[in-house]
Each structure stands twice: as C-alpha cells, then as structure tokens.
Design an enzyme around this catalytic site. Structure first.
Site, PDB file in Angstrom:
ATOM      1  N   THR A  60      24.371 -37.354  86.059  1.00  0.00           N
ATOM      2  CA  THR A  60      24.661 -36.018  86.805  1.00  0.00           C
ATOM      3  C   THR A  60      25.259 -37.008  88.154  1.00  0.00           C
ATOM      4  O   THR A  60      25.323 -37.777  88.463  1.00  0.00           O
ATOM      5  CB  THR A  60      23.092 -35.306  87.870  1.00  0.00           C
ATOM      6  N   VAL A  98      18.198 -44.115  90.604  1.00  0.00           N
ATOM      7  CA  VAL A  98      18.395 -43.427  91.322  1.00  0.00           C
ATOM      8  C   VAL A  98      20.792 -43.724  91.814  1.00  0.00           C
ATOM      9  O   VAL A  98      20.681 -44.762  91.778  1.00  0.00           O
ATOM     10  CB  VAL A  98      17.588 -44.785  93.354  1.00  0.00           C
ATOM     11  N   LYS A  99      20.787 -42.705  91.954  1.00  0.00           N
ATOM     12  CA  LYS A  99      22.840 -43.300  91.666  1.00  0.00           C
ATOM     13  C   LYS A  99      23.015 -43.059  93.414  1.00  0.00           C
ATOM     14  O   LYS A  99      22.527 -41.835  94.505  1.00  0.00           O
ATOM     15  CB  LYS A  99      23.348 -42.018  91.225  1.00  0.00           C
ATOM     16  N   ILE A 100      23.450 -44.084  93.987  1.00  0.00           N
ATOM     17  CA  ILE A 100      23.304 -44.224  95.455  1.00  0.00           C
ATOM     18  C   ILE A 100      24.968 -44.567  95.114  1.00  0.00           C
ATOM     19  O   ILE A 100      25.915 -45.390  94.953  1.00  0.00           O
ATOM     20  CB  ILE A 100      23.178 -45.781  95.612  1.00  0.00           C
TER      21      ILE A 100
END
Ligand code: G3P
Length: 218
Positions: A27, A86-88
C-alpha cells in the site's frame, strides 16, 4: 516470483486471496487516500483488516521524513501484526531507519527507487525489499524494465539478499517482463494480475469444446 497486490481496496485483496495466488500486499498513502481511509486510527485499523484477509507480507508506509519519526511510526506499524513490513522512502534519514529496523529484525521495503545506486544503498542498509517503480519511469520515457534487470544483475553479483519488488506495475506485460528479468516479487493492481489469465484463443477454444460436448451429448 511472488505476487503482491498493490492496493488498499479490501474487496480486491479478498478476490486475489481467494484465487489462491496471493503472496502479500503493498500500500502507500495515495492508495489509502483513494479508498477514503484517513486519520491515524482509521489507517492503523485498515492495515489490521488487510492483515486479516491476506497471507504474507503487508507493506505499511511511514509518513515521517525524519529518522526519529520514521522509527516511532515504523515501530507502531510493526507492532500491529507480524506480517507488517515497514515501508520507508529512499531519502537520507530513510537509510538510517532501514539500518535501525534491519538491526532489530523488522522487515522493511524501501520505496520510490528510480535508479540502481538507490537500490544499492538500500541493500547496504539491510532493506528486505526495494521497490523500483517501473510505470513512473516509463511515463518519463525511461524503460522501467531496464532498471529491474540492472538491479537484479547487481544483487546477483554480490549475493545480496534484498529482494527486488517491482512496483508501479501497470499491466500484465509488465508482470511477464519482470519474470524474464528475474524480479523476486511484483506488486500490481488486481486488473494487471487477472489480465494474465486472458487470451482470445482460450475463450474461442473453450466455447468450441463446450459446443462440441453439447452436440455429442444431445
Ligand atoms: O507500488 C507503487 C505504486 O502504487 C505506484 O503505482 O501507478 O501510481 O505509479 P503508480
């Protein structure tokens, strides 16, 4: 090659999960906004809902752009469910955050990758996945697929474990080309995934088989 669905639409996630071919979900803040999911608590609840539907990794993106903020947000996201990744974003503090999470055994996805140098930096920082954006490169007349092949090649040279997660996939041809290039994962909207099923000769052939069966059994 793993298939992730790139959406925050629960119905689309359910449909892909029901097909039995779904390996995960990605997402981003734009996809959440598209589904009308706003506000901190609603966003967290939505990630939980996604994790309950889909098996496999679910990328949840931080909004902060400073190291402390990314760590705070990322830890809260990771605590929601064991499948959260965790999207960074690919920025300087993002590299520090990737290193932080990798040292704590928390999975990460480094997003907004547009060249091989960025992919190399994210891998050095221990990212679990890197997300090179194919469609957005195509949009500005660079071949996004060349970037996928280049990153795969570089990672293979050094036995780098970071997985190449091809993103901004817009159609079924992108998916096939990613498989040729050796991407570890593609993430695509439901339409691109189900587009893989289609061929007019399949439809014509099936109609013929059913008609011939009906003739023989009438
Ligand atoms: O996975 C990244 C993706 O959501 C971006 O896709 O079509 O907005 O470039 P697009």
């Amino acid at each position: 090659m793993k298939f992730f669905i790139d959406t925050a639409n629960l119905q689309h996630i359910r449909e892909a999960q029901d097909l039995g071919i779904l390996d995960g979900v990605t997402t981003n803040p734009s996809l959440m906004a598209k589904e009308g999911i706003t506000g901190h608590d609603n966003i967290l609840k939505h990630y939980q809902a996604i994790c309950e539907i889909a098996d496999g990794d679910v990328s949840a993106e931080v909004i902060s752009t400073d190291f402390e903020g990314m760590v705070r947000e990322g830890e809260a996201l990771a605590a929601l469910h064991e499948n959260i990744v965790v999207k960074i974003p690919m920025i300087k503090d993002g590299i520090k955050a990737l290193k932080h999470f990798s040292s704590k055994g928390i999975k990460t996805n480094c997003t907004l990758i547009f060249n091989a140098g960025q992919a190399l930096m994210a891998a050095k920082a221990g990212a679990t996945y890197v997300s090179p954006f194919i469609g957005r490169l195509d949009d500005i007349s660079f071949d996004g697929m060349d970037l996928i092949a280049q990153i795969v090649h570089i990672y293979q040279n050094y036995g780098i474990k970071t997985q190449v997660l091809a993103a901004s996939v817009r159609n079924n041809l992108h998916i096939v080309k990613c498989a040729e290039a050796g991407a570890d994962v593609i993430t695509a909207p439901l339409s691109a995934i189900t587009g893989l099923l289609k061929h007019p000769l399949t439809d014509i052939g099936l109609a013929q088989f059913l008609a011939d069966h009906a003739k023989g059994n009438s």
